[in-house]
Design a protein around this motif. Sequence first.
Motif, PDB file in Angstrom:
ATOM      1  N   MET A   1       0.835  -1.203   0.000  1.00 17.15           N
ATOM      2  CA  MET A   1       0.000   0.000   0.000  1.00 17.15           C
ATOM      3  C   MET A   1       0.868   1.251   0.000  1.00 17.15           C
ATOM      4  O   MET A   1       0.608   2.233  -0.692  1.00 17.15           O
TER       5      MET A   1
ATOM      6  N   ALA B   1      -3.787  -3.304   6.492  1.00 13.92           N
ATOM      7  CA  ALA B   1      -4.711  -2.427   5.778  1.00 13.92           C
ATOM      8  C   ALA B   1      -5.198  -1.298   6.671  1.00 13.92           C
ATOM      9  O   ALA B   1      -5.445  -0.179   6.210  1.00 13.92           O
TER      10      ALA B   1
ATOM     11  N   LYS C   1      -9.504   1.488   1.827  1.00 17.95           N
ATOM     12  CA  LYS C   1      -8.191   2.099   2.070  1.00 17.95           C
ATOM     13  C   LYS C   1      -7.495   2.419   0.756  1.00 17.95           C
ATOM     14  O   LYS C   1      -6.832   3.451   0.609  1.00 17.95           O
ATOM     15  N   LEU C   2      -7.654   1.550  -0.214  1.00 16.85           N
ATOM     16  CA  LEU C   2      -6.992   1.767  -1.504  1.00 16.85           C
ATOM     17  C   LEU C   2      -7.616   2.963  -2.229  1.00 16.85           C
ATOM     18  O   LEU C   2      -6.934   3.714  -2.915  1.00 16.85           O
TER      19      LEU C   2
END
Lengths: 629, 228
Positions: free
Chosen positions: A466, A541, A626-627
């Motif tokens: 991420m 995450a 989250k992405l």
Amino acid sequence: MRELLKKDSLYFIRSKTSIVMILIVPVMTMLILGNMFGESQATGVEVLLCDADSSQLSSAYTRLFNSSVFETAFRQDAACVDDGIASVERGELAAVVIIPEGFESEILAGERSSVRLYLDNSVPETAQLIESSVQALAREMSSEVALSTLSVLQSSMNELGESLYLAEFNLEETKDKLSGMEGKIASMADEMGSLELGSFAEQLDEMEAFLANQTDSLEQVNSTVDLTLGEIGSANSTLGESKLLLDDADALLESDIEQGEEVLGLIGSVDAGLSDVYSSLGCTQATCTLLYSAMSNVTDVKEGLELRVEAEKEMRTRIGNISQGLDEMGEELFNASRQLEAAKLEAADLNLQLEGMKETLVRLNSTILEFSSSKEASLSILRESNESLYQIGSELGESIPKIREIRTTLFSLASRSPEDVVSPVRVSSEKVFFSSRFTYLFPVLVSIVLMFSLLLLSSNSIFYEMDEGTLLRSYLSATSLWKIILSKAVVLSAVALLQTAAMYFVSFYLFSIQLSNLFHFFLLALCLSLSFIILGMLIGALSKDQSTALLIIVAITIPSIFLSGSLFPFEFMPQSLRLLSQLLPLTIGANMMKGIAVYGVYGLPFELLAYIMVFSAALFFVLPRKLRS
Amino acid sequence: MSLEVQHLSKSFGNKQVLRDVSFKLGDNQVVGLIGPSGCGKTTIVKIILGLRGADGGEMTVDGKRIDFEKVRKKVGYVAQQDSFYSFLTVKENLDYFASLYDTTSPVKPELFGLEAVALAGSLSGGQKKRLSILCALSHRPKFLFLDEPTVGLDPVSKKQILQLIGKLKKVSSVIFITHHLKEVEEICDKIVVLGRGDVLFEGGPKVLMKKTKASNLEVAFVELVTGI
């Protein structure tokens, strides 16, 4: 320096997650440990109690388990022991306590009875707790039994005291009564002694009997004499009659003889006439024959008549003899009659004498009556004495079995060894496992290592991608997110299996760890790893930075380890923490691995699969958001 | 293949970032999306990519409403930061990203000054940026979104990147987000100037300069955005 301090402080202060995690870890650790060590007593240790004796004493012992650290199931059926042992060996029960058949009878007989304790020693602290608790309950039971024995002893002693007091009282009373009886009997003896009857009564009896006998004899003689006299009289008259008859017969015979001789003379005349006829007449054949026949008949009659006369003469002689005999007999009868008359007179004299003797006997009898009344009085005294003695005897008789019973009880109590009296209930412990402690730690260690490494690796894997933007790039590609996650999970699972294999081989070759089912062990390790992998990804995450991820991991792992039951047995935890611990993947995994490594039992890890699904759902909810942000 | 954005609006809480944004990305065009910081340039790209939802408006590809699942296969995205795996080699990175689209990478890294077997982590800043762009090209996208690809690069690297972008328009339509207006002036066929949530200008850079009578695009942009 001030700015440096400010900057380093702001790094934490401005990261809310970090600050929360920084506080959560120590607070949670203190809460858990405080609760664990704050608990004064372990509770809820699951044991099965098999009461093979089903007695009052065994029931009393089982009741002790209700108020102890144990969560006890009670059974009395025959299969209880086998079921219990099997459950302990499968790790479903911490222990099985077996009260043997004859438990009560042995203890009551003053012998020591051993309670069997079949114990899962895979968690040494719990095993020690169980052993010491069961022994404590045995001591409590022993002390109750000992108290009861002492109570029995005390009660027996009291009863003995009472019985002895009663016996003493009875003996005193007996002594008094016997003294009274002694005086009475002595005076009676004096009275009896003064009578000097000796064999008088016997002789009197004999005499009375003799006199009665004599009287009877005299009466018999009298009657016989009277009878005989009658008979003699009768015989005399008979003799007289007979003589008259004989005289008549003689006269008749005499007349008959005279007639016979006349007839004979006539016959001779006839015969001579016939012979004359015969000789004179000659005879023709017919006349001859007829004459001859007549002559022969006359001869026959003559001969017959001669014989009759002779016989009658002889009869007259005999009658003369008889008549003479009868005369002699008459004389004898007369003589006898006289003698009998004389004897009768003598008998009358004798009877008079007997009457005198009877009077004497009557006097004697009155004397005896007096004696008899004296005897009745004596007998009354004796009966009274006898009753007293009977009463004393029965009172003593009542005391004797009681004293005997007390003696038996006291003997039984005295024959016991002091040790058996003090601790009649013993515990004989049997441990299920004889492996090293590492065998029990191995599954937990494997689980902890997997948890640490996989949470770190998986969270970092997500966080790194991420942070680098590669995950977003992959997410924006034609590939689905689940494929990306799955690929990571597969690789990390392989890593986990490799770690597990490494730990197993080291433990196998260096510490002789044996696993009953390798396939299930590795399958379980895989499931446990997957749950940690997905959880780690979720942590990655959720984390804004690596230190946050680390803090979350620490916040999860430290309580998990404390609550896994490896450092602190569940039984020492408060109920709330115990429930929480049972929900933790580490606890679930470690317990299942322990099942394979220690108990040889295995099954499908449904709880872990559920966790995998829950964590996955959370991950697939959180990660895309989250992405996108 | 063209992409058209019509009346796009987006708010974050009370703050309306995009009010009524419309522009078009033509086939094989390089469109510069410029505007002051926080004007919603990256938000527009994220909405087009399906990472964020729009409050209003419409987006079409060749006149058809966007299906994000389908459009993703035709879109390449290069974020501000380098996004590739530093533990993989250059070729491995290209192959990996191509494989996400079930294809093989047509890109020959040597042509872009990259050694195929070199570990990505060991590359220079310019090389990393180039690799990042090449990774986005590995599945032959029709649309390429470049979010400030030249930030932090030395002039040489910048030049190389710009040359690369110039070559890309032969195969893709490019949206180029930057604050470096000289680069826009150099390579963009069209610019879309965003300000105050609206499209302030859409057209060629020279048209804007002419319109504002500015000597260069930077002056024209400032004048357009600030009104000074």
